[in-house]
Design a protein around this motif. Structure first.
Motif, mmCIF file in Angstrom:
data_model
loop_
_atom_site.group_PDB
_atom_site.id
_atom_site.type_symbol
_atom_site.label_atom_id
_atom_site.label_comp_id
_atom_site.label_asym_id
_atom_site.label_seq_id
_atom_site.Cartn_x
_atom_site.Cartn_y
_atom_site.Cartn_z
ATOM 1 N N PHE A 161 0.833 -1.208 0.000
ATOM 2 C CA PHE A 161 0.000 0.000 0.000
ATOM 3 C C PHE A 161 0.862 1.250 0.000
ATOM 4 C CE2 PHE A 161 -1.957 3.581 2.070
ATOM 5 C CZ PHE A 161 -3.036 3.787 1.240
ATOM 6 N N GLU A 211 0.839 4.000 -2.890
ATOM 7 C CA GLU A 211 0.375 5.354 -2.586
ATOM 8 C C GLU A 211 1.477 6.367 -2.917
ATOM 9 O OE1 GLU A 211 -1.851 7.965 0.831
ATOM 10 O OE2 GLU A 211 -0.501 6.387 1.519
ATOM 11 N N TYR A 212 2.693 6.052 -2.530
ATOM 12 C CA TYR A 212 3.821 6.937 -2.814
ATOM 13 C C TYR A 212 3.983 7.127 -4.318
ATOM 14 C CZ TYR A 212 8.564 8.739 -3.073
ATOM 15 O OH TYR A 212 9.662 9.495 -3.356
ATOM 16 N N ARG A 255 1.213 9.326 -5.791
ATOM 17 C CA ARG A 255 1.369 10.758 -5.496
ATOM 18 C C ARG A 255 2.548 11.364 -6.268
ATOM 19 N NH1 ARG A 255 -2.684 12.092 -2.596
ATOM 20 N NH2 ARG A 255 -3.520 10.687 -1.030
ATOM 21 N N ALA A 265 -2.798 4.370 -7.897
ATOM 22 C CA ALA A 265 -3.879 4.640 -6.934
ATOM 23 C C ALA A 265 -4.855 3.473 -6.890
ATOM 24 C CB ALA A 265 -4.603 5.934 -7.301
ATOM 25 N N ALA A 316 -3.183 0.681 -4.940
ATOM 26 C CA ALA A 316 -3.186 1.002 -3.509
ATOM 27 C C ALA A 316 -4.582 0.830 -2.923
ATOM 28 C CB ALA A 316 -2.676 2.422 -3.277
ATOM 29 N N ALA A 356 -7.742 4.648 3.894
ATOM 30 C CA ALA A 356 -6.740 4.553 2.831
ATOM 31 C C ALA A 356 -7.418 4.287 1.487
ATOM 32 C CB ALA A 356 -5.734 3.459 3.157
ATOM 33 N N ARG A 398 -8.945 7.594 0.230
ATOM 34 C CA ARG A 398 -7.923 8.529 -0.290
ATOM 35 C C ARG A 398 -7.474 8.149 -1.686
ATOM 36 N NH1 ARG A 398 -5.282 7.581 4.479
ATOM 37 N NH2 ARG A 398 -3.556 6.583 3.382
ATOM 38 N N MET A 399 -7.229 6.866 -1.882
ATOM 39 C CA MET A 399 -6.719 6.425 -3.177
ATOM 40 C C MET A 399 -7.804 6.442 -4.248
ATOM 41 S SD MET A 399 -3.477 6.020 -3.084
ATOM 42 C CE MET A 399 -3.649 7.615 -2.261
#
Length: 129
Positions: A5, A9-10, A13, A28, A31, A43, A46-47
């Motif tokens: 994850f 996510e990193y 972004r 995304a 994730a 989480a 957000r993704m």
């Protein structure tokens, strides 16, 4: 070993920052899948929101409208007025991009009015406005 994850996510972004929306969308989505498997609604949300933002940037308006609907109807959203407002603002952006200005304005107004008055929500309120 690096957490799947966190890595996705990193990457999502970083790719977003570089305006590589296709790559960001894929990361995304990955994730969000990991977060869903773990039962991590925050989480996942957000993704999926980032996924929707990528869809808008790529002109995939119908797909983004569906993503915004999924976000808006998710149980996690129902417990958080700020997230509900963000989901409405995402759909409003889709409507605006597709030329449905009156509907977009109505939804954006709802999103702005739905946000609770707190000092830390000024960014979200500004986005909705």
């Amino acid at each position: 070993m690096i957490d799947d994850f966190i890595l996705n996510e990193y990457k999502a972004r970083q790719l977003w920052e570089r305006r590589d929306y296709s790559g960001a969308m894929l990361s995304a989505e990955s994730a969000a899948g990991v977060a869903e498997e773990r039962g991590d609604s925050a989480a996942w949300w957000r993704m999926m929101f980032l996924y929707g933002e990528c869809q808008i940037e790529l002109g995939r308006l119908d797909a983004c409208a569906e993503t915004a609907r999924i976000l808006n109807e998710h149980a996690y959203t129902q417990d958080d007025a700020e997230l509900a407002a963000k989901a409405k603002a995402l759909l409003s952006a889709v409507l605006r991009s597709s030329g449905q200005l009156e509907e977009a304005l109505t939804l954006a107004r709802e999103a702005a009015l739905d946000l609770p008055e707190k000092d830390d929500t000024s960014g979200e309120k500004l986005d909705a406005q």
